[in-house]
Design a protein around this motif. Structure first.
Motif: not given
Length: 244
Positions: A210-218, A221-230
């Protein structure tokens, strides 16, 4: 000391106020260490009777309980300097505990104030230590809280012996508070936090893949989408107002 009148002997003796406060606090630390030591004895017994016991987690948790107890003791020591009545001091001390527990949820809509109130919050401070993750921000937090309330105690007792108006001790209180807030704010910045995962299987550390994947993102800016179960009972935590 005040109720029995022995405080006059302490004031008249060639001892600084700081040594009086530190001496009292050292006695409290010894008492807390005795209580924590009884828990350590149980954990040591568990180490010899439990197969593959993760003993480092045990002692990290004990460190958290010890620091928490010392923080509580420093708060109670300061409150006891404000009043001669033990019941009143006990009630006020518990009110301070409650304030430090809930202050982390106040004024979340203001960035700087949110960071400061989040630093002052004592809620969940030893959770990481209890799970085997030692962080510099948690250790520094307890040291700052202990130092702040011990300084408040010294200022209070010193003001009793000095013939000055309220402005001088008030300025000392403010100076100590500002120093603690600045140091706490800087120590809680993500880039300045040191981590030590003492668990045997490094369960608190991100997997190397997982650390390698994150490092490859550079550095983009990283967009994080949050999904919520209503239909979930905690759906409110995903609503926009929860992130304001």
């Amino acid at each position: 000391e005040i109720s029995s009148g022995s405080i006059k002997l302490l004031y008249s003796s060639p001892i600084k106020v700081s040594k009086i406060v530190l001496g009292k606090f050292t006695g409290l630390m010894a008492y807390i260490a005795l209580l924590v030591g009884s828990m350590a004895a149980i954990m040591i017994a568990g180490y010899f009777s439990i197969e593959n016991a993760d003993y480092k987690v045990f002692f990290t948790a004990l460190l958290g309980f010890f620091l928490l107890g010392c923080a509580f003791a420093s708060i109670g020591l300061f409150i006891s300097c404000l009043t001669n009545y033990q019941i009143v001091a006990g009630v006020i001390t518990f009110l301070v505990f409650l304030a430090l527990h809930f202050i982390g949820g106040l004024w979340q809509q203001y960035d700087l104030v949110r960071d400061l109130t989040w630093f002052l919050s004592m809620d969940g401070r030893i959770d990481n230590m209890a799970s085997g993750l030692l962080t510099s921000k948690d250790v520094i937090y307890f040291l700052l809280i202990i130092g702040m309330f011990l300084s408040f105690s010294i200022i209070k007792l010193r003001s009793v012996r000095e013939s000055s108006d309220w402005l001088l001790p008030a300025s000392r209180y403010a100076m100590v508070l500002v120093v603690v807030l600045v140091a706490g704010y800087l120590s809680s910045r993500p880039g300045y936090i040191a981590y030590l995962d003492v668990t045997r299987n490094q369960v608190n550390t991100i997997h190397p893949a997982t650390q390698r994947v994150v490092s490859e993102l550079g550095d983009a800016p990283l967009t994080v989408t949050l999904y919520t179960n209503l239909f979930d009972n905690i759906a409110v935590h995903g609503f926009p107002h929860s992130f304001e």
